[in-house]
Design a protein around this motif. Structure first.
Motif, PDB file in Angstrom:
ATOM      1  N   UNK A  60     -13.447  12.554 -11.221  1.00  0.00           N
ATOM      2  CA  UNK A  60     -12.518  11.958 -10.265  1.00  0.00           C
ATOM      3  C   UNK A  60     -12.564  12.652  -8.920  1.00  0.00           C
ATOM      4  N   UNK A  61     -12.641  13.976  -8.936  1.00  0.00           N
ATOM      5  CA  UNK A  61     -12.730  14.744  -7.684  1.00  0.00           C
ATOM      6  C   UNK A  61     -14.010  14.386  -6.926  1.00  0.00           C
ATOM      7  N   UNK A  62     -15.114  14.282  -7.648  1.00  0.00           N
ATOM      8  CA  UNK A  62     -16.379  13.917  -7.008  1.00  0.00           C
ATOM      9  C   UNK A  62     -16.297  12.500  -6.451  1.00  0.00           C
TER      10      UNK A  62
ATOM     11  N   UNK B  39     -13.927   6.353  -2.256  1.00  0.00           N
ATOM     12  CA  UNK B  39     -12.881   7.192  -2.836  1.00  0.00           C
ATOM     13  C   UNK B  39     -11.852   7.597  -1.803  1.00  0.00           C
ATOM     14  N   UNK B  40     -12.312   7.919  -0.600  1.00  0.00           N
ATOM     15  CA  UNK B  40     -11.388   8.276   0.480  1.00  0.00           C
ATOM     16  C   UNK B  40     -10.541   7.077   0.882  1.00  0.00           C
ATOM     17  N   UNK B  41     -11.156   5.891   0.907  1.00  0.00           N
ATOM     18  CA  UNK B  41     -10.402   4.680   1.220  1.00  0.00           C
ATOM     19  C   UNK B  41      -9.353   4.402   0.144  1.00  0.00           C
ATOM     20  N   UNK B  42      -9.717   4.594  -1.110  1.00  0.00           N
ATOM     21  CA  UNK B  42      -8.769   4.362  -2.199  1.00  0.00           C
ATOM     22  C   UNK B  42      -7.610   5.352  -2.131  1.00  0.00           C
TER      23      UNK B  42
ATOM     24  N   UNK C 261      -5.342   4.301   0.673  1.00  0.00           N
ATOM     25  CA  UNK C 261      -4.568   3.135   0.247  1.00  0.00           C
ATOM     26  C   UNK C 261      -3.417   3.545  -0.662  1.00  0.00           C
ATOM     27  N   UNK C 262      -3.682   4.461  -1.582  1.00  0.00           N
ATOM     28  CA  UNK C 262      -2.633   4.921  -2.492  1.00  0.00           C
ATOM     29  C   UNK C 262      -1.514   5.620  -1.729  1.00  0.00           C
ATOM     30  N   UNK C 263      -1.868   6.415  -0.738  1.00  0.00           N
ATOM     31  CA  UNK C 263      -0.845   7.098   0.072  1.00  0.00           C
ATOM     32  C   UNK C 263      -0.015   6.092   0.862  1.00  0.00           C
ATOM     33  N   UNK C 264      -0.670   5.094   1.441  1.00  0.00           N
ATOM     34  CA  UNK C 264       0.055   4.067   2.183  1.00  0.00           C
ATOM     35  C   UNK C 264       0.962   3.256   1.265  1.00  0.00           C
ATOM     36  N   UNK C 265       0.490   2.969   0.057  1.00  0.00           N
ATOM     37  CA  UNK C 265       1.314   2.230  -0.902  1.00  0.00           C
ATOM     38  C   UNK C 265       2.540   3.040  -1.297  1.00  0.00           C
ATOM     39  N   UNK C 266       2.368   4.342  -1.457  1.00  0.00           N
ATOM     40  CA  UNK C 266       3.497   5.203  -1.796  1.00  0.00           C
ATOM     41  C   UNK C 266       4.530   5.212  -0.673  1.00  0.00           C
ATOM     42  N   UNK C 267       4.073   5.219   0.559  1.00  0.00           N
ATOM     43  CA  UNK C 267       4.991   5.165   1.702  1.00  0.00           C
ATOM     44  C   UNK C 267       5.742   3.841   1.713  1.00  0.00           C
ATOM     45  N   UNK C 268       5.053   2.743   1.421  1.00  0.00           N
ATOM     46  CA  UNK C 268       5.706   1.431   1.405  1.00  0.00           C
ATOM     47  C   UNK C 268       6.728   1.329   0.282  1.00  0.00           C
TER      48      UNK C 268
END
Length: 124
Positions: free
Chosen positions: A55-57, A64-67, A70-77
């Motif tokens: 997962x780290x790789x 992976x950076x885009x995902x 996206x996860x960080x933005x979803x958490x903010x929303x």
């Protein structure tokens, strides 16, 4: 110059994805192969570490950076969502149940009427 840099990043991403897939496959195959010889605890630790490393790789690739972004933005929303109170949720649930019950009764009555009409026409 930009195209050359993009191609290098893309080829490195392919190598990283390949390494992540190899790690995952090795964890699964190794877990199966050593199911008799090695204790469950050791196998679980090795599989979890291999999955975490894969997962780290994978997160180091462009996708992976885009995902991760996206996860960080979803958490903010999700933090911005105004959740209903318990009373509002109960009231909405009762309204939905009542509407469903009324519609079920209407459909049951319509079915009975149509059944009688079909029986009258066919003589069954």
């Amino acid at each position: 110059m930009t195209t050359n840099t993009e191609n290098q990043g893309n080829s490195l991403d392919i190598v990283k994805w390949g390494l992540a897939i190899i790690l995952l496959a090795a964890a699964v195959i190794g877990n199966q192969m050593y199911s008799e010889e090695v204790s469950v605890l050791v196998r679980v630790i090795v599989v979890v570490v291999a999955f975490a490393l894969a997962g780290f790789i994978a997160l180091q690739t462009e996708k992976g950076k885009q995902a991760l972004a996206f996860a960080r933005e979803a958490q903010i929303e999700v933090r911005k969502v105004v959740w209903p109170t318990r009373q509002e949720a109960l009231n909405t649930t009762f309204i939905v149940l009542a509407a469903t019950g009324i519609l079920a009764l209407i459909l049951w009555g319509l079915d009975a009427v149509l059944l009688r009409i079909v029986n009258f026409i066919t003589g069954v």
